[in-house]
Design a protein around this motif. Structure first.
Motif, mmCIF file in Angstrom:
data_model
loop_
_atom_site.group_PDB
_atom_site.id
_atom_site.type_symbol
_atom_site.label_atom_id
_atom_site.label_comp_id
_atom_site.label_asym_id
_atom_site.label_seq_id
_atom_site.Cartn_x
_atom_site.Cartn_y
_atom_site.Cartn_z
ATOM 1 N N ALA A 29 -47.208 -6.075 -24.266
ATOM 2 C CA ALA A 29 -46.382 -6.126 -25.474
ATOM 3 C C ALA A 29 -46.504 -4.818 -26.255
ATOM 4 N N ALA A 30 -47.729 -4.305 -26.365
ATOM 5 C CA ALA A 30 -47.936 -3.036 -27.078
ATOM 6 C C ALA A 30 -47.221 -1.900 -26.369
ATOM 7 N N LYS A 52 -46.059 -4.443 -32.206
ATOM 8 C CA LYS A 52 -47.322 -4.276 -32.895
ATOM 9 C C LYS A 52 -47.828 -5.624 -33.405
ATOM 10 N N THR A 53 -49.085 -5.885 -33.163
ATOM 11 C CA THR A 53 -49.708 -7.107 -33.638
ATOM 12 C C THR A 53 -51.209 -6.884 -33.716
ATOM 13 N N ILE A 101 -48.253 -19.310 -18.133
ATOM 14 C CA ILE A 101 -48.071 -18.853 -19.512
ATOM 15 C C ILE A 101 -47.105 -19.810 -20.207
ATOM 16 N N ILE A 102 -47.602 -20.568 -21.169
ATOM 17 C CA ILE A 102 -46.768 -21.534 -21.885
ATOM 18 C C ILE A 102 -46.155 -20.896 -23.125
ATOM 19 N N GLU A 103 -46.973 -20.245 -23.935
ATOM 20 C CA GLU A 103 -46.460 -19.635 -25.164
ATOM 21 C C GLU A 103 -47.382 -18.512 -25.600
ATOM 22 N N VAL A 104 -46.776 -17.419 -26.082
ATOM 23 C CA VAL A 104 -47.528 -16.289 -26.599
ATOM 24 C C VAL A 104 -47.112 -16.077 -28.049
ATOM 25 N N ASN A 105 -48.029 -16.337 -28.963
ATOM 26 C CA ASN A 105 -47.763 -16.178 -30.397
ATOM 27 C C ASN A 105 -48.335 -14.835 -30.846
ATOM 28 N N LEU A 106 -47.484 -13.841 -30.912
ATOM 29 C CA LEU A 106 -47.913 -12.512 -31.319
ATOM 30 C C LEU A 106 -47.824 -12.331 -32.831
ATOM 31 N N ALA A 107 -47.303 -13.319 -33.529
ATOM 32 C CA ALA A 107 -47.189 -13.250 -34.981
ATOM 33 C C ALA A 107 -47.667 -14.567 -35.581
#
Length: 253
Positions: A193-194, A199-200, A217-223
């Motif tokens: 992602a970076a 940005k996170t 991979i079910i869910e990626v919470n970057l925020a």
């Protein structure tokens, strides 16, 4: 360069679909339409129907095609039956545009006493902006729930050690190898992602483990990932570490 990001599930799916290896860990997912819904129901034993921008398991539907029609559960409870595909489609899209909904292959997750679980992995930046492993737990679905989100479907938080031992009969060595695999996957997710300009400083990643021990991979919470669940564990080590890292990073800013 993106400076603020509150991504939809579809945006995340498209992001990681661009990675040659990580894309193999993504359940098959498409924007909902009559065509994609019919295709998925004919192809997979079960499918999930969920909003692109909805979180915490809100309006999550698990469905399947049966001999004389269709069967689905909305979050939790008893199955609803319908014979007509058109009626089924109208019910699962009620009050929503189909373009705002995803249809996804449902993974046959490992279970504890008949209840599926997923893992939540927390990775956070420290004051030097280096990524650190902050904690991991298992989210066990509530009774008759199709989601492992505890707020929405009930259930409970457990240690990953307990979950893997009870569900798959893993030894201590197998558990440690699985934990390392999940953590390594988490680092690869945030680094990619970076690399793509996002940005996170903290992320909560939901990883599913199927009955064969394959991770998904079910869910990626970057925020704004939630980490209150870690306070439900008897051992507060992870919860304290998460709080400390969050405070450390904010003090630096």
């Amino acid at each position: 360069m993106v400076t603020k990001w509150d991504p939809s599930k579809w945006e995340i799916h498209k992001l990681y679909s661009g990675h040659p290896d990580l894309k193999k860990l993504l359940p098959h997912t498409e924007i909902l339409s009559r065509g994609t819904l019919s295709e998925f129901l004919n192809r997979y034993s079960y499918v999930y129907i969920k909003g692109k921008n909805e979180h915490t398991g809100l309006r999550m539907i698990k469905a399947r095609k049966i001999r004389h029609g269709y069967e689905f559960v909305n979050v939790k409870g008893d199955p609803i039956y319908t014979e007509s595909f058109e009626d089924f489609y109208e019910q699962v899209t009620e009050g929503r545009r189909s373009s705002s909904i995803l249809v996804q292959r449902a993974i046959d997750l490992a279970k504890i006493e008949g209840r599926p679980f997923s893992t939540r992995l927390m990775l956070m930046r420290d004051r030097r902006e280096k990524w650190q492993y902050a904690g991991m737990l298992a989210k066990v679905a509530g009774e008759h729930s199709v989601v492992t989100n505890i707020r929405r479907g009930g259930g409970y938080a457990a240690t990953i050690e307990h979950a893997l031992s009870k569900s798959l009969g893993y030894s201590r060595e197998q558990i440690e190898r699985m934990k390392e695999k999940i953590i390594d996957t988490g680092y690869r997710l945030i680094r990619y992602a970076a690399k793509r300009g996002y940005k996170t400083y903290e992320t909560g990643i939901d990883i599913g483990i199927d009955k064969k021990g394959q991770i998904w991979i079910i869910e990626v919470n970057l925020a704004y990932p939630s980490y209150g669940l870690f306070n439900r564990l008897e051992d507060k080590t992870y919860y304290r570490r998460i709080k400390e890292l969050a405070a450390e990073y904010k003090k630096k800013k």
